[in-house]
Design an enzyme around this catalytic site. Structure first.
Site, PDB file in Angstrom:
ATOM      1  N   GLU A  49      -5.338  -6.776  14.764  1.00  0.00           N
ATOM      2  CA  GLU A  49      -4.603  -5.204  14.840  1.00  0.00           C
ATOM      3  C   GLU A  49      -5.532  -4.618  15.084  1.00  0.00           C
ATOM      4  O   GLU A  49      -5.513  -3.445  15.480  1.00  0.00           O
ATOM      5  CB  GLU A  49      -4.091  -5.533  12.721  1.00  0.00           C
ATOM      6  CG  GLU A  49      -3.251  -4.864  12.861  1.00  0.00           C
ATOM      7  CD  GLU A  49      -2.459  -4.534  11.605  1.00  0.00           C
ATOM      8  OE1 GLU A  49      -2.213  -5.472  11.061  1.00  0.00           O
ATOM      9  OE2 GLU A  49      -0.957  -4.609  11.768  1.00  0.00           O
TER      10      GLU A  49
ATOM     11  N   GLY B 177      -4.291  -2.248   4.915  1.00  0.00           N
ATOM     12  CA  GLY B 177      -4.279  -3.669   4.409  1.00  0.00           C
ATOM     13  C   GLY B 177      -5.276  -4.322   4.403  1.00  0.00           C
ATOM     14  O   GLY B 177      -5.067  -5.640   4.144  1.00  0.00           O
ATOM     15  N   ARG B 178      -5.476  -4.705   5.983  1.00  0.00           N
ATOM     16  CA  ARG B 178      -5.970  -5.689   6.015  1.00  0.00           C
ATOM     17  C   ARG B 178      -7.932  -6.212   5.730  1.00  0.00           C
ATOM     18  O   ARG B 178      -7.954  -7.103   5.448  1.00  0.00           O
ATOM     19  CB  ARG B 178      -6.118  -6.236   8.238  1.00  0.00           C
ATOM     20  CG  ARG B 178      -6.808  -4.857   9.036  1.00  0.00           C
ATOM     21  CD  ARG B 178      -6.451  -5.153  10.166  1.00  0.00           C
ATOM     22  NE  ARG B 178      -6.811  -4.174  11.138  1.00  0.00           N
ATOM     23  CZ  ARG B 178      -6.205  -3.337  10.945  1.00  0.00           C
ATOM     24  NH1 ARG B 178      -4.921  -2.656  10.600  1.00  0.00           N
ATOM     25  NH2 ARG B 178      -6.349  -1.831  11.593  1.00  0.00           N
TER      26      ARG B 178
ATOM     27  N   LYS C  22       9.562  -1.343  14.957  1.00  0.00           N
ATOM     28  CA  LYS C  22       9.913  -0.901  13.816  1.00  0.00           C
ATOM     29  C   LYS C  22      10.948   0.446  13.708  1.00  0.00           C
ATOM     30  O   LYS C  22      12.524  -0.071  13.431  1.00  0.00           O
ATOM     31  CB  LYS C  22       9.276  -0.609  12.451  1.00  0.00           C
ATOM     32  CG  LYS C  22       8.460  -1.549  11.959  1.00  0.00           C
ATOM     33  CD  LYS C  22       7.512  -0.868  10.880  1.00  0.00           C
ATOM     34  CE  LYS C  22       6.338  -1.795  10.053  1.00  0.00           C
ATOM     35  NZ  LYS C  22       5.688  -0.945   9.536  1.00  0.00           N
TER      36      LYS C  22
ATOM     37  N   LYS D  87       0.558  -0.682   0.149  1.00  0.00           N
ATOM     38  CA  LYS D  87       0.341   0.119   0.464  1.00  0.00           C
ATOM     39  C   LYS D  87       0.994   1.508   0.034  1.00  0.00           C
ATOM     40  O   LYS D  87       0.537   2.580  -0.915  1.00  0.00           O
ATOM     41  CB  LYS D  87      -0.986   0.098   1.221  1.00  0.00           C
ATOM     42  CG  LYS D  87      -1.622   0.993   1.412  1.00  0.00           C
ATOM     43  CD  LYS D  87      -2.820   0.902   2.642  1.00  0.00           C
ATOM     44  CE  LYS D  87      -3.490   2.258   2.767  1.00  0.00           C
ATOM     45  NZ  LYS D  87      -4.603   1.966   4.546  1.00  0.00           N
TER      46      LYS D  87
ATOM     47  N   HIS E  30      -6.085 -32.462  18.134  1.00  0.00           N
ATOM     48  CA  HIS E  30      -4.810 -33.875  18.096  1.00  0.00           C
ATOM     49  C   HIS E  30      -3.499 -32.792  18.955  1.00  0.00           C
ATOM     50  O   HIS E  30      -2.237 -33.108  19.424  1.00  0.00           O
ATOM     51  CB  HIS E  30      -4.085 -34.311  17.588  1.00  0.00           C
ATOM     52  CG  HIS E  30      -5.674 -35.241  16.931  1.00  0.00           C
ATOM     53  ND1 HIS E  30      -5.348 -37.058  16.974  1.00  0.00           N
ATOM     54  CD2 HIS E  30      -6.112 -35.341  15.796  1.00  0.00           C
ATOM     55  CE1 HIS E  30      -6.167 -37.630  16.677  1.00  0.00           C
ATOM     56  NE2 HIS E  30      -6.015 -36.566  15.981  1.00  0.00           N
TER      57      HIS E  30
ATOM     58  N   GLU F  45      10.380  -4.707   4.195  1.00  0.00           N
ATOM     59  CA  GLU F  45       9.959  -6.324   3.965  1.00  0.00           C
ATOM     60  C   GLU F  45      10.279  -6.534   2.794  1.00  0.00           C
ATOM     61  O   GLU F  45      10.651  -6.627   2.107  1.00  0.00           O
ATOM     62  CB  GLU F  45       9.217  -6.825   5.199  1.00  0.00           C
ATOM     63  CG  GLU F  45       9.888  -7.716   6.155  1.00  0.00           C
ATOM     64  CD  GLU F  45       9.336  -6.063   7.022  1.00  0.00           C
ATOM     65  OE1 GLU F  45       9.115  -5.278   6.980  1.00  0.00           O
ATOM     66  OE2 GLU F  45       9.085  -6.170   8.540  1.00  0.00           O
TER      67      GLU F  45
HETATM   68  C1  G6Q Z   1      -2.458  -3.921   8.122  1.00  0.00           C
HETATM   69  C2  G6Q Z   1      -1.366  -2.959   7.936  1.00  0.00           C
HETATM   70  C3  G6Q Z   1      -0.108  -3.894   7.796  1.00  0.00           C
HETATM   71  C4  G6Q Z   1       0.716  -3.695   6.286  1.00  0.00           C
HETATM   72  C5  G6Q Z   1       1.971  -4.139   6.174  1.00  0.00           C
HETATM   73  C6  G6Q Z   1       2.216  -3.924   4.897  1.00  0.00           C
HETATM   74  O1  G6Q Z   1      -3.868  -3.547   7.915  1.00  0.00           O
HETATM   75  O2  G6Q Z   1      -1.764  -1.991   8.221  1.00  0.00           O
HETATM   76  O3  G6Q Z   1      -0.344  -5.524   8.176  1.00  0.00           O
HETATM   77  O4  G6Q Z   1      -0.693  -3.723   5.134  1.00  0.00           O
HETATM   78  O5  G6Q Z   1       2.416  -3.542   7.475  1.00  0.00           O
HETATM   79  O6  G6Q Z   1       2.283  -2.844   4.122  1.00  0.00           O
HETATM   80  P1  G6Q Z   1       1.870  -2.589   2.828  1.00  0.00           P
HETATM   81  O7  G6Q Z   1       0.896  -2.800   2.577  1.00  0.00           O
HETATM   82  O8  G6Q Z   1       2.542  -0.827   3.063  1.00  0.00           O
HETATM   83  O9  G6Q Z   1       3.616  -2.636   2.533  1.00  0.00           O
END
Ligand code: G6Q
Length: 550
Positions: A356, A270-271, A515, A210, A387, A216
């Site tokens: 989250e 994002g989620r 972070k 996003k 199990h 990462e």
């Molecule tokens: C989700 C969070 C988080 C996000 C990641 C990746 O709601 O905001 O999990 O999706 O940190 O972020 P980017 O899509 O910006 O790389």
């Protein structure tokens, strides 16, 4: 104003619930079932092919009435409208929350700052359709003209968990000549293990971020880009890399042509983003028609959520039950158990969605909260987890409410596998509810011919206290439509909990501190340590790790 005017736990509705919960804590579900022949139908809701049985909860009609009164007290009806109408309910980030616009299948206008977002949503959907079809048909080829058959999603968190879960859930609908991979972890192993399997000529990378600043994702994308360029040269990038982002400037800076970029918008968290172009890999895997069916399923749940009175509203009821246990029984965990191998990533997905969103301790009025918010979510696919941690569910010192997720039909009806599976689910929820008294355990041991002393020494170990609550969600089988409905159900459940807890479910500031500190520690791992910056434990660990890496 989105927040509540006063503290919810000071309200009359809350106090009434607290008092009634003390009474209900002494009530036994099995007895309630025995007394009320209609209990199962009284506490059930259906929508399309989806059926929620919530009768195996420690509730009665009065408890439900009090819970529904709490929802009213929290102004839930109005808050649902505010979300659907594009109000900026993500207060800390001043954003609308419009994942519902991504599956707004009747296409009515939804305005943010006076602009209808639907034309943009539809434009990107058309782009997803066009691109996914060309990749599937092989008319969009790689640099050397070969069909792209290895599709790799590079993303993390919300840009990974949703598409990964959905691609796995819909495996039976995959195009058979293609393979789908996900790289999320910064651990080089994640990247290396995937790249080892791939041929650059047939590989398409979808870089999902996003913000397009996530360390990462950018590090993994750079490694993959180098791997591709080493094999095919720089001009190949245009045919093997696409991006999904809200940040065109950063995408361009990374070296991906913005023509190869699929947009989404800051009103999609994002989620909550698997319905957007973040789901591009889903559309490629299962075809755009199926992607649309997933949106249709979510839309059906959206309409149910928006238009159904709360007493028969699935997400509302699930949220209220969650709050019942968290805030009035002191229970801090919930477990999700899908009885379908294809849904094995669902618990991990829901962990992010729920924790989250609602793992917060400041309310919308800018005050620290004095009541409990999100429970810890864990889970795994049944019957595997029967199990492992089910021991604790049956005999641990406190109970953990369960959601059992049950497709009646399996995609793989081999022999009697599925009947065994189904029998197990029904048995588990019944066993959790009924339990086994010490007298019953003793009786069983006696029937096996055990001596009196042996029975005395074993009967307590064989006792199940029971009265452990669960919800059972049944649907026909896991297809794109059902998946859409199921995920939207949990999205809205999470929203309702956030409304009642008076928190912002749509930011995630809790992921920031770690972070920030990692950025400070990184140079110390590469060069001079800075002991003044840390505690003695962190300093010792830094120096130990450096010495082990020599
Ligand atoms: C989700 C969070 C988080 C996000 C990641 C990746 O709601 O905001 O999990 O999706 O940190 O972020 P980017 O899509 O910006 O790389």
């Amino acid at each position: 104003m989105f927040g509540l005017s006063g503290d919810i736990n000071k309200s009359r509705a809350w106090h009434k619930l607290a008092k009634y919960a003390r009474k209900m804590q002494k009530v036994n579900m099995a007895e309630m079932f025995a007394k009320d022949k209609n209990r199962a139908s009284r506490f059930a809701i259906s929508l399309d092919n989806m059926y929620l049985d919530y009768s195996k909860n420690i509730i009665d009609s009065k408890a439900m009435l009090y819970l529904l009164a709490l929802a009213d007290k929290a102004g839930l009806k109005e808050k649902i409208m505010q979300m659907f109408e594009g109000d900026k309910i993500n207060l800390t980030e001043n954003r609308a929350v419009l994942h519902i616009a991504l599956r707004n299948r009747d296409n009515h206008p939804i305005y943010v700052d006076g602009t209808d977002v639907m034309p943009e949503v539809n434009r990107v959907l058309a782009k997803i359709k066009d691109f996914s079809e060309r990749v599937r048909l092989g008319t969009f080829t790689g640099h050397t003209g070969k069909k792209l058959t290895n599709i790799v999603n590079i993303g993390i968190g919300g840009s990974d968990l949703g598409p990964k879960m959905a691609v796995e859930a819909l495996k039976r609908y995959h195009r058979k000549d293609m393979n789908f991979y996900f790289i999320s972890n910064i651990d080089g192993t994640a990247c290396a293990e995937v790249l080892d399997k791939l041929d650059p000529e047939t590989t398409l990378f979808i870089v999902c971020s996003k913000t397009f600043t996530t360390i990462e994702t950018l590090t993994n994308a750079k490694t993959c880009r180098k791997w591709l360029i080493d094999a095919l040269g720089e001009p190949a990038v245009a045919k093997h890399f696409v991006a999904v982002s809200t940040n065109a400037a950063e995408v361009e800076k990374f070296g991906i042509n913005v023509e190869n970029m699929f947009e989404f918008w800051d009103f999609v968290g994002g989620r909550y983003s698997m319905w957007s172009a973040i789901g591009l890999i889903i559309a490629i895997a299962v075809g755009y028609d199926n992607f649309e069916k997933m949106l249709d399923g979510a839309y059906a749940m959206d309409m149910h959520f928006k238009n159904t009175e709360f007493a028969s509203n699935m997400p509302v009821i699930l949220a209220l039950l969650s709050i019942w246990y968290v805030d009035f029984f002191g229970i801090r965990n919930q477990v999700i158990v899908p009885y379908d191998q294809y849904l094995n990533l669902l618990p991990a997905y829901l962990q992010q969605l729920v924790m989250e969103s609602n793992g917060k301790s400041v309310d919308l009025n800018n005050n620290f909260i004095s009541y409990a918010t999100s429970p810890v979510i864990f889970g795994g696919a049944g019957t595997d987890v029967q199990h492992s941690f089910f021991q604790l569910l049956h005999q641990g010192t406190s109970f953990v409410p369960c959601d059992f997720i049950v497709p009646a039909i399996s995609h793989n009806e081999i022999g009697n596998h599925h009947e065994i599976l189904l029998a197990n689910i029904l048995a588990q929820s019944e066993a959790l509810m009924k339990g086994k008294t010490t007298a019953e355990a003793a009786e069983e041991l006696k029937a096996k011919g055990m001596s009196a002393s042996k029975i005395t020494s074993l009967k307590k170990f064989k006792t199940f206290k029971g009265n452990r609550p669960s919800n059972t969600i049944v649907f026909k089988k896991i297809d794109a439509y059902a998946l859409g409905e199921l995920i939207a159900l949990y999205e809205h459940k999470t929203f309702v909990e956030g409304v009642i807890w008076n928190i912002n479910s749509f930011d995630q500031m809790g992921v920031e501190l770690g972070k920030q500190l990692a950025l400070k520690i990184m140079p110390e791992l590469q060069g001079e340590a800075n002991p003044a910056a840390h505690d003695s434990s962190t300093n010792a660990l830094i120096s130990l790790i450096k010495s082990l890496r020599k």
